[in-house]
Write a protein that holds these residues in place. Structure first.
Motif, PDB file in Angstrom:
ATOM      1  N   MET A  53       0.846  -1.201   0.000  1.00  0.00           N
ATOM      2  CA  MET A  53       0.000   0.000   0.000  1.00  0.00           C
ATOM      3  C   MET A  53       0.876   1.244   0.000  1.00  0.00           C
ATOM      4  N   THR A  54       0.561   2.211  -0.857  1.00  0.00           N
ATOM      5  CA  THR A  54       1.266   3.482  -0.902  1.00  0.00           C
ATOM      6  C   THR A  54       0.345   4.579  -0.402  1.00  0.00           C
ATOM      7  N   LEU A  55       0.836   5.399   0.508  1.00  0.00           N
ATOM      8  CA  LEU A  55       0.036   6.464   1.085  1.00  0.00           C
ATOM      9  C   LEU A  55       0.338   7.775   0.390  1.00  0.00           C
ATOM     10  N   ASN A  56      -0.719   8.480  -0.013  1.00  0.00           N
ATOM     11  CA  ASN A  56      -0.554   9.761  -0.701  1.00  0.00           C
ATOM     12  C   ASN A  56      -0.599  10.931   0.263  1.00  0.00           C
ATOM     13  N   THR A  57      -1.114  10.737   1.454  1.00  0.00           N
ATOM     14  CA  THR A  57      -1.178  11.777   2.466  1.00  0.00           C
ATOM     15  C   THR A  57      -0.582  11.244   3.758  1.00  0.00           C
ATOM     16  N   ALA A  58      -0.319  12.155   4.688  1.00  0.00           N
ATOM     17  CA  ALA A  58       0.258  11.745   5.966  1.00  0.00           C
ATOM     18  C   ALA A  58      -0.735  10.889   6.737  1.00  0.00           C
ATOM     19  N   ALA A  59      -0.222   9.905   7.434  1.00  0.00           N
ATOM     20  CA  ALA A  59      -1.045   9.013   8.250  1.00  0.00           C
ATOM     21  C   ALA A  59      -0.474   8.977   9.652  1.00  0.00           C
ATOM     22  N   VAL A  60      -1.314   8.567  10.601  1.00  0.00           N
ATOM     23  CA  VAL A  60      -0.915   8.482  12.008  1.00  0.00           C
ATOM     24  C   VAL A  60      -1.122   7.052  12.496  1.00  0.00           C
ATOM     25  N   LEU A  66       6.782  -7.535  24.011  1.00  0.00           N
ATOM     26  CA  LEU A  66       5.921  -8.215  23.059  1.00  0.00           C
ATOM     27  C   LEU A  66       6.252  -7.743  21.651  1.00  0.00           C
ATOM     28  N   LEU A  67       6.593  -8.678  20.776  1.00  0.00           N
ATOM     29  CA  LEU A  67       6.880  -8.374  19.375  1.00  0.00           C
ATOM     30  C   LEU A  67       5.987  -9.214  18.480  1.00  0.00           C
ATOM     31  N   ILE A  68       5.699  -8.677  17.305  1.00  0.00           N
ATOM     32  CA  ILE A  68       4.926  -9.412  16.304  1.00  0.00           C
ATOM     33  C   ILE A  68       5.803  -9.592  15.069  1.00  0.00           C
ATOM     34  N   ARG A  69       5.650 -10.728  14.417  1.00  0.00           N
ATOM     35  CA  ARG A  69       6.343 -10.950  13.153  1.00  0.00           C
ATOM     36  C   ARG A  69       5.406 -10.517  12.036  1.00  0.00           C
ATOM     37  N   ARG A  70       5.845  -9.533  11.262  1.00  0.00           N
ATOM     38  CA  ARG A  70       4.971  -8.949  10.263  1.00  0.00           C
ATOM     39  C   ARG A  70       4.632  -9.966   9.175  1.00  0.00           C
ATOM     40  N   GLY A  71       3.336 -10.027   8.872  1.00  0.00           N
ATOM     41  CA  GLY A  71       2.883 -10.958   7.855  1.00  0.00           C
ATOM     42  C   GLY A  71       2.637 -10.328   6.508  1.00  0.00           C
ATOM     43  N   ILE A  72       2.803  -9.009   6.429  1.00  0.00           N
ATOM     44  CA  ILE A  72       2.557  -8.276   5.182  1.00  0.00           C
ATOM     45  C   ILE A  72       3.682  -7.273   4.966  1.00  0.00           C
ATOM     46  N   PRO A  73       3.891  -6.818   3.706  1.00  0.00           N
ATOM     47  CA  PRO A  73       4.878  -5.758   3.465  1.00  0.00           C
ATOM     48  C   PRO A  73       4.406  -4.453   4.093  1.00  0.00           C
ATOM     49  N   LEU A 101       2.436 -12.072  31.768  1.00  0.00           N
ATOM     50  CA  LEU A 101       1.283 -12.337  30.914  1.00  0.00           C
ATOM     51  C   LEU A 101       1.437 -13.669  30.198  1.00  0.00           C
ATOM     52  N   PRO A 102       0.339 -14.273  29.768  1.00  0.00           N
ATOM     53  CA  PRO A 102       0.428 -15.527  29.019  1.00  0.00           C
ATOM     54  C   PRO A 102       0.944 -15.295  27.605  1.00  0.00           C
ATOM     55  N   ALA A 103       1.148 -16.382  26.886  1.00  0.00           N
ATOM     56  CA  ALA A 103       1.615 -16.289  25.504  1.00  0.00           C
ATOM     57  C   ALA A 103       0.612 -15.502  24.676  1.00  0.00           C
ATOM     58  N   PRO A 104       1.083 -14.570  23.830  1.00  0.00           N
ATOM     59  CA  PRO A 104       0.174 -13.743  23.044  1.00  0.00           C
ATOM     60  C   PRO A 104      -0.356 -14.497  21.824  1.00  0.00           C
ATOM     61  N   VAL A 105      -1.406 -13.961  21.250  1.00  0.00           N
ATOM     62  CA  VAL A 105      -1.986 -14.491  20.019  1.00  0.00           C
ATOM     63  C   VAL A 105      -1.823 -13.436  18.941  1.00  0.00           C
ATOM     64  N   ALA A 106      -1.272 -13.812  17.798  1.00  0.00           N
ATOM     65  CA  ALA A 106      -1.008 -12.855  16.732  1.00  0.00           C
ATOM     66  C   ALA A 106      -2.307 -12.341  16.132  1.00  0.00           C
ATOM     67  N   GLY A 107      -2.314 -11.056  15.747  1.00  0.00           N
ATOM     68  CA  GLY A 107      -3.454 -10.470  15.071  1.00  0.00           C
ATOM     69  C   GLY A 107      -3.555 -10.941  13.630  1.00  0.00           C
ATOM     70  N   SER A 108      -4.572 -10.456  12.940  1.00  0.00           N
ATOM     71  CA  SER A 108      -4.872 -10.954  11.596  1.00  0.00           C
ATOM     72  C   SER A 108      -3.796 -10.628  10.576  1.00  0.00           C
ATOM     73  N   ASP A 109      -3.037  -9.533  10.773  1.00  0.00           N
ATOM     74  CA  ASP A 109      -2.020  -9.151   9.789  1.00  0.00           C
ATOM     75  C   ASP A 109      -0.616  -9.530  10.240  1.00  0.00           C
TER      76      ASP A 109
END
Length: 223
Positions: free
Chosen positions: A1-8, A25-32, A101-109
């Motif tokens: 995804m390319t952003l044409n305007t500033a995002a937060v 807590l770290l997540i392994r990115r599943g998308i670019p 805390l217990p083991a985390p569950v990764a989100g959808s992305d």
């Protein structure tokens, strides 16, 4: 995804003490971008959200906890050009300090989520290495002058368990008697519950809870 305007976005530095070490807590990115790389959890702020609400939502999604479960504060804002290859993205980072805390569950992305040693994460995506370093230093500094260490503890804890928090976050060894004198001498830092518990060595230990102080007087300075 390319952003044409500033995002937060909001990014979360979620710290806890597990297995005797400070972990994040770290997540392994599943998308670019940075697919497959470890990163701090976070996401884009929705159009109808304010920053605190977005950070609280991300915290609930990643841990299942409400911000009131531990210490939760805004850390800093990061907006260097080029920090995100998708375009101009400004992120507001939040720091959360939580009990074990217990083991985390990764989100959808995300391809995965893990608690990992905070001082040995390797290179993170985006500028998350800098954000994590800032979060750790904020936590280490605030242990000196605030009762923040109790955010890593259960509601009732022993002096030894509290000392273990300081030793883990500061990465040092503290004299038990000197530490006991300092924390019990700091006005309204902790207060006895009137109960005892059996800990590792089989001896009864007095239990304490967080007191009413918001600042430590006198402060507990790092060695």
């Amino acid at each position: 995804m390319t952003l044409n305007t500033a995002a937060v976005t909001v990014d979360l530095v979620l710290l806890t003490i597990r297995q005797g070490e400070l972990q994040v807590l770290l997540i392994r990115r599943g998308i670019p971008p940075f697919e497959g790389r470890w990163a701090l959890p976070g996401g884009f702020v929705l159009p109808a959200e304010d920053l605190d609400a977005a950070a609280a939502r991300e915290l609930r999604e990643e841990t299942g906890l409400d911000p009131s479960s531990g210490h939760f504060e805004q850390l800093a804002t990061y907006g260097a050009p080029g920090r995100d290859p998708r375009g101009r993205v400004v992120t507001v980072a939040y720091l959360a300090l939580l009990p074990d805390l217990p083991a985390p569950v990764a989100g959808s992305d995300a391809a995965g989520a893990e608690w990992r040693p905070a001082f040995a994460t390797g290179e993170l995506a985006f500028d998350h290495g800098r954000i994590l370093a800032d979060g750790i230093e904020r936590a280490r500094a605030k242990l000196e002058y605030s009762p923040l260490a109790t955010a890593f503890c259960p509601p009732s804890f022993t002096i030894a368990e509290l000392r273990a928090v300081y030793e883990t976050v500061w990465r040092t060894t503290l004299d038990p008697r000197n530490f006991h004198r300092k924390v019990t001498g700091a006005e309204n830092f902790i207060e006895p519950t009137g109960e005892t518990a059996i800990r590792d060595r089989g001896r009864p230990a007095q239990l304490y809870r967080r007191g009413t102080a918001t600042l430590l007087h006198p402060p507990l300075l790092r060695p």
